[in-house]
Design an enzyme around this catalytic site. Structure first.
Site, PDB file in Angstrom:
ATOM      1  N   GLU A  59      19.516  43.168  84.970  1.00  0.00           N
ATOM      2  CA  GLU A  59      20.278  42.428  83.956  1.00  0.00           C
ATOM      3  C   GLU A  59      19.483  42.284  82.666  1.00  0.00           C
ATOM      4  O   GLU A  59      20.000  42.478  81.569  1.00  0.00           O
ATOM      5  CB  GLU A  59      20.652  41.024  84.454  1.00  0.00           C
ATOM      6  CG  GLU A  59      21.445  40.994  85.724  1.00  0.00           C
ATOM      7  CD  GLU A  59      20.571  40.793  86.963  1.00  0.00           C
ATOM      8  OE1 GLU A  59      19.596  41.549  87.159  1.00  0.00           O
ATOM      9  OE2 GLU A  59      20.884  39.875  87.739  1.00  0.00           O
ATOM     10  N   CYS A  90      18.137  35.517  84.654  1.00  0.00           N
ATOM     11  CA  CYS A  90      19.148  36.453  84.157  1.00  0.00           C
ATOM     12  C   CYS A  90      20.402  35.726  83.684  1.00  0.00           C
ATOM     13  O   CYS A  90      21.018  36.134  82.692  1.00  0.00           O
ATOM     14  CB  CYS A  90      19.459  37.489  85.229  1.00  0.00           C
ATOM     15  SG  CYS A  90      18.023  38.544  85.585  1.00  0.00           S
TER      16      CYS A  90
END
Length: 158
Positions: A59, A90
């Site tokens: 991510e 993330c």
């Protein structure tokens, strides 16, 4: 292509990235970031071991690549497809990037921060809340993770 067909196609791309991570002996997590028009801005898989960087989650890598490509710190209207529920780091990065949506495959009761743990987007201190949807291709992503860690546990220690 309908929204759900597009979501499925993007998640299949994220799963392909996750398979590449497993081949590289990385935790098999893959991510794809697309803009509001459906253009793929970035694709990546975990590179924590390869880069020796604890922040090199799939991510984070796609957010970094997409913001560099856009020349902007925010990515409004974009959707992140990822094979595992994002962790707190993330989720925070997605919030700071002002992503519109996160579509994830497998839930992560131990390390996830969207539906589990801190439930990042539900916190009053969260300034931008991404719409989060989980479960798309969950079985495929979960099986890949289980197989990876089963194989890790069965290897003799070096």
């Amino acid at each position: 292509m309908t929204g759900s067909d597009f979501d499925s196609e993007m998640m299949r791309r994220a799963l392909a990235a996750a398979r590449a991570a497993a081949v590289a002996d990385e935790v098999p997590v893959g991510a794809v970031l697309v803009d509001a028009a459906g253009l793929v801005l970035a694709e990546a898989h975990n590179r924590v071991e390869t880069d020796r960087d604890p922040t090199a989650h799939a991510e984070m890598l796609v957010i970094r690549a997409a913001t560099a490509r856009a020349g902007a710190k925010r990515l409004p209207g974009c959707t992140l497809y990822v094979t595992l529920e994002p962790c707190a780091m993330c989720a925070a990065a997605a919030s700071f990037a002002r992503l519109a949506r996160i579509v994830f495959a497998a839930a992560d009761p131990k390390g996830g921060a969207v539906l589990h743990g801190p439930r990042f987007f539900a916190q009053p201190t969260c300034h931008w809340r991404c719409v989060a949807e989980g479960g798309l291709e969950a079985e495929a992503a979960g099986a890949m993770l289980r197989d990876f860690f089963r194989a890790k546990r069965s290897r003799p220690a070096s």
